[in-house]
Design a protein around this motif. Structure first.
Motif, PDB file in Angstrom:
ATOM      1  N   UNK A 176       0.840  -1.156  -0.029  1.00 58.93           N
ATOM      2  CA  UNK A 176       0.020  -0.185   0.122  1.00 58.93           C
ATOM      3  C   UNK A 176       0.929   1.391   0.127  1.00 58.93           C
ATOM      4  N   UNK A 177       2.108   1.052   0.836  1.00 60.88           N
ATOM      5  CA  UNK A 177       3.049   2.513   0.782  1.00 60.88           C
ATOM      6  C   UNK A 177       3.441   2.643  -0.744  1.00 60.88           C
ATOM      7  N   UNK A 178       3.760   1.322  -1.274  1.00 66.22           N
ATOM      8  CA  UNK A 178       4.594   1.605  -2.665  1.00 66.22           C
ATOM      9  C   UNK A 178       3.537   2.060  -3.588  1.00 66.22           C
ATOM     10  N   UNK A 179       2.267   1.680  -3.626  1.00 68.11           N
ATOM     11  CA  UNK A 179       1.478   1.956  -4.594  1.00 68.11           C
ATOM     12  C   UNK A 179       0.916   3.323  -4.397  1.00 68.11           C
ATOM     13  N   UNK A 180       1.002   4.122  -3.220  1.00 64.81           N
ATOM     14  CA  UNK A 180       0.700   5.273  -2.752  1.00 64.81           C
ATOM     15  C   UNK A 180       1.887   6.546  -3.322  1.00 64.81           C
ATOM     16  N   UNK A 181       2.944   5.857  -3.843  1.00 68.50           N
ATOM     17  CA  UNK A 181       3.607   6.760  -4.544  1.00 68.50           C
ATOM     18  C   UNK A 181       3.248   7.107  -6.042  1.00 68.50           C
ATOM     19  N   UNK A 182       2.963   8.399  -6.332  1.00 71.12           N
ATOM     20  CA  UNK A 182       2.699   8.537  -7.823  1.00 71.12           C
ATOM     21  C   UNK A 182       3.577   7.925  -8.975  1.00 71.12           C
ATOM     22  N   UNK A 183       4.902   8.074  -8.450  1.00 67.97           N
ATOM     23  CA  UNK A 183       5.963   7.588  -9.428  1.00 67.97           C
ATOM     24  C   UNK A 183       6.069   6.286  -9.752  1.00 67.97           C
ATOM     25  N   UNK A 213       6.436   4.756 -13.432  1.00 67.24           N
ATOM     26  CA  UNK A 213       7.853   3.802 -13.674  1.00 67.24           C
ATOM     27  C   UNK A 213       7.872   2.433 -14.122  1.00 67.24           C
ATOM     28  N   UNK A 214       6.715   1.824 -13.841  1.00 68.52           N
ATOM     29  CA  UNK A 214       6.490   0.333 -13.974  1.00 68.52           C
ATOM     30  C   UNK A 214       4.945   0.078 -13.911  1.00 68.52           C
ATOM     31  N   UNK A 215       4.103   0.459 -14.848  1.00 67.53           N
ATOM     32  CA  UNK A 215       2.780   0.019 -15.030  1.00 67.53           C
ATOM     33  C   UNK A 215       2.417  -1.521 -14.447  1.00 67.53           C
ATOM     34  N   UNK A 216       3.531  -2.392 -15.119  1.00 64.51           N
ATOM     35  CA  UNK A 216       3.204  -3.841 -14.969  1.00 64.51           C
ATOM     36  C   UNK A 216       3.317  -4.276 -13.426  1.00 64.51           C
ATOM     37  N   UNK A 217       4.303  -3.612 -12.798  1.00 63.54           N
ATOM     38  CA  UNK A 217       4.490  -3.881 -11.263  1.00 63.54           C
ATOM     39  C   UNK A 217       3.439  -3.401 -10.450  1.00 63.54           C
ATOM     40  N   UNK A 218       2.860  -1.993 -11.078  1.00 68.96           N
ATOM     41  CA  UNK A 218       1.749  -1.723 -10.273  1.00 68.96           C
ATOM     42  C   UNK A 218       0.712  -2.601 -10.214  1.00 68.96           C
ATOM     43  N   UNK A 219       0.469  -3.048 -11.491  1.00 61.81           N
ATOM     44  CA  UNK A 219      -0.872  -3.980 -11.604  1.00 61.81           C
ATOM     45  C   UNK A 219      -0.892  -5.489 -10.585  1.00 61.81           C
ATOM     46  N   UNK A 220       0.700  -5.852 -10.822  1.00 62.16           N
ATOM     47  CA  UNK A 220       0.793  -6.827  -9.946  1.00 62.16           C
ATOM     48  C   UNK A 220       0.735  -6.777  -8.462  1.00 62.16           C
ATOM     49  N   UNK A 221       1.100  -5.516  -8.217  1.00 61.88           N
ATOM     50  CA  UNK A 221       0.999  -5.276  -6.805  1.00 61.88           C
ATOM     51  C   UNK A 221      -0.641  -5.090  -6.405  1.00 61.88           C
ATOM     52  N   UNK A 222      -1.432  -4.585  -7.112  1.00 58.78           N
ATOM     53  CA  UNK A 222      -2.776  -4.199  -6.816  1.00 58.78           C
ATOM     54  C   UNK A 222      -3.488  -5.906  -7.012  1.00 58.78           C
ATOM     55  N   UNK A 223      -3.171  -6.670  -7.855  1.00 58.88           N
ATOM     56  CA  UNK A 223      -3.517  -7.988  -7.599  1.00 58.88           C
ATOM     57  C   UNK A 223      -3.306  -8.669  -6.580  1.00 58.88           C
TER      58      UNK A 223
END
Length: 633
Positions: free
Chosen positions: A581-588, A592-602
């Protein structure tokens, strides 16, 4: 027969116009619910009907019959025992109050044992029996000294006095300080015995069960809505829409006339001067218009999410020294997002349970464990967090000029306007506020604090119905956890997902709201102690006890080991969740890595599922462990 008839009545209090050319007729046999905003003038209207106040202008005609009245404020002149204060309502003016027969005390009166030798007639005994019955149902001690009672108990005495005085009643907030069981008794009593009833209540279920007509006090006017309370909201909305259209047409015409007057008065002076006079009259009408008061705007500050586990109570019990236990061996798990309602009679232990769950009071048995990252906002029943001598503004902002709401800084005066505090109320001391205003102020203060756990102990007292509905909406949208004590059945039905109910000195948990509890609750036979099966005469002695088998002993040891590991596993899942949650709260992160963002959300969704499954397994393991331990190993 018309019991009350108000004709063109005007009333001003403290320079504030409460009623303006108001007319109302109440016929015998009607049950009229008065509704309206806090401070609209409902209690004053009841005082006019009952003769405690007189209007500034207009006519009030009252039928010459006894009226049982429960005022908003209990008279200071009442004194003596509870029984004598209530019984005094039956005495003619200037006559002594009825007294129990010689050798009897109010608490010992038993109608069934009355004999011909007693001094009282059978009719008198029936009245004594009714007095005692009403007093007992309202949870009062007939021999208690009235002067030593709390404010809530004194109001119950006032209600008892009104009920036995007459079948024609005027009741101002009769359900305040009553628990659910007493409210339902009162509903049944009024349906059976009240001939005519005019009442004010913010309890929607109570009003829905009783009212045959609704009268709304709005900006000095009385608006009549025939029919049940359930029909009232729709009819009121239709009236307000018609009013809004009429005001819009009026304002449009006034604007056109203002343009005309600025262009100058032209020929045919006589006719134009008439138009000027009409314009002046329109200006006066517009200036006298009282706009509809805005709605309360509530926004709770939500903190970061708590852990999936909010609270766990394991085998808790509590008893005050020298008293019987309030509850024993109760276990529950409260998870993030739960909305839990606590219900039970007055004095059963609801507030005590809250204090135990919050860690303010230690249980006399068992353990309570709180989850991680809890930020608690507590609406206390006794309003202890309000300083009665300090001003409204000082109480909310602790002496500052601004408050921070949702990350935005606001001046405290503007924030308090959201809770319907006008500028002339902001510098008043809290002790000068009404009950409804104090509750709104406490809510305003509560919502300045970030939270993920709201604890609300009787938040609905004295709130008008519109504010109640807005509070419901806020709590329904609140993503955190809610613990709620309330005797408002509609409020509970609209909000809670599970119910903790105090029944016969024990505490039980039910899925669902108040109505669900009514369907599921235990009967006295279910809650009564059952005879031990060993006492059955024909039971073989060999069946009285057995030892655990080898497999059961092994299962017990494995469960014990598993339960020691579960807290650590849950903590690991919550730590991983907080990191993501802390990592996904970072706007950057996303750019920087849309795929990593999607994996984190999943993964976050997966973590939530895993935590729920872990808590379910935890509860199952504890239940099975308890079963195995009860076998004589």
């Amino acid at each position: 027969m018309i019991l009350f008839n108000l004709q063109e009545v005007t009333l001003n209090l403290g320079g504030k116009p409460l009623l303006q050319d108001a007319s109302l007729a109440v016929e015998t046999g009607e049950r009229v619910c008065l509704t309206g905003r806090n401070g609209a003038g409902k209690s004053s209207l009841l005082a006019l009907l009952g003769g405690q106040m007189e209007p500034d202008s207009g006519i009030i005609i009252r039928a010459a019959v006894p009226i049982g009245q429960m005022p908003q404020d209990v008279p200071q002149s009442w004194s003596g025992t509870v029984f004598s204060v209530v019984a005094n309502a039956l005495a003619p003016s200037g006559a002594p109050a009825p007294q129990p027969p010689t050798g009897q005390t109010p608490g010992s009166i038993d109608i069934t044992k009355a004999t011909d030798k007693l001094a009282k007639s059978e009719a008198d005994w029936e009245r004594y029996g009714e007095i005692i019955s009403v007093i007992k149902h309202l949870e009062l001690d007939p021999e208690a000294d009235f002067s030593t009672l709390s404010g809530g108990s004194k109001r119950r005495v006032a209600l008892a006095r009104a009920l036995i005085c007459s079948n024609d009643l005027i009741l101002d907030e009769p359900t305040n300080h009553l628990d659910i069981a007493t409210i339902t008794w009162l509903e049944d009593y009024l349906l059976r015995k009240a001939r005519t009833l005019v009442f004010v209540s913010h309890d929607r279920a109570f009003s829905a069960h009783l009212a045959t007509r609704v009268v709304e006090v709005d900006r000095g006017r009385l608006h009549n809505y025939p029919g049940s309370y359930a029909e009232y909201p729709e009819k009121r909305e239709q009236r307000l829409q018609i009013e809004e259209r009429e005001f819009a047409l009026f304002d449009k015409k006034l604007a056109q006339e203002e343009i005309w007057i600025r262009q100058g008065i032209k020929a045919r002076r006589t006719r134009n001067m008439g138009r000027v006079r009409e314009l002046v009259a329109m200006r006066r009408e517009r200036a006298a218009r009282r706009e509809k008061q805005g709605n309360v705007r509530m926004l709770a500050q939500e903190a970061e999410k708590s852990g999936k586990l909010v609270m766990e109570a394991q085998g808790i019990s509590f008893a005050y020294p020298g008293q019987a236990p309030l509850f024993s061996n109760f276990s529950t798990i409260i998870q993030r997002g739960d909305r839990v309602g606590l219900i039970g009679p007055n004095g059963s232990g609801k507030t005590t349970l809250l204090r135990i769950l919050l860690g303010e009071l230690a249980p006399t048995g068992g353990t309570v464990r709180q989850g991680t990252n809890l930020q608690i906002a507590y609406f206390d029943q006794l309003r202890d967090t309000l300083d009665p001598e300090a001003t409204v503004m000082h109480n909310v902002a602790d002496g500052n000029d601004v408050v921070t709401i949702g990350g935005n800084t606001r001046h405290v005066a503007g924030y308090l306007q959201d809770f319907l505090f006008t500028s002339d109320r902001l510098r008043l001391p809290v002790k000068a506020l009404s009950g409804g205003e104090r509750n709104r102020l406490l809510l305003a203060k509560l919502f300045t604090r970030p939270s993920n756990l709201l604890v609300l102990d009787e938040p609905t007292n004295d709130l008008d119905m519109e504010t109640l509905e807005l509070l419901e909406e806020l709590l329904a949208d609140y993503s955190g956890t809610v613990l709620l004590v309330s005797h408002d059945r509609s409020f509970l039905d609209n909000l809670v997902t599970s119910t903790l109910a105090f029944e016969d000195n024990q505490l039980y948990e039910y899925i669902g709201s108040y109505t669900d509890w009514l369907r599921q609750r235990r009967t006295p036979a279910q809650t009564a102690p059952q005879p031990a099966k060993d006492a059955t005469p024909n039971r073989p002695a060999a069946a009285k006890a057995r030892k655990r088998t080898f497999n059961e002993q092994r299962e017990l040891e494995q469960l014990d080991q598993e339960l020691q590991q579960l807290p650590q596993k849950l903590q690991q899942l919550e730590d991983e969740q907080a990191t993501l949650e802390a990592r996904m709260a970072d706007p950057a992160f996303f750019s920087a890595d849309p795929d990593a963002f999607s994996r984190s959300a999943a993964r976050l969704q997966q973590l939530d599922t895993e935590q729920t499954a872990l808590l379910t397994r935890w509860e199952e393991a504890e239940n099975r462990l308890q079963e195995l331990r009860e076998i004589d190993g």
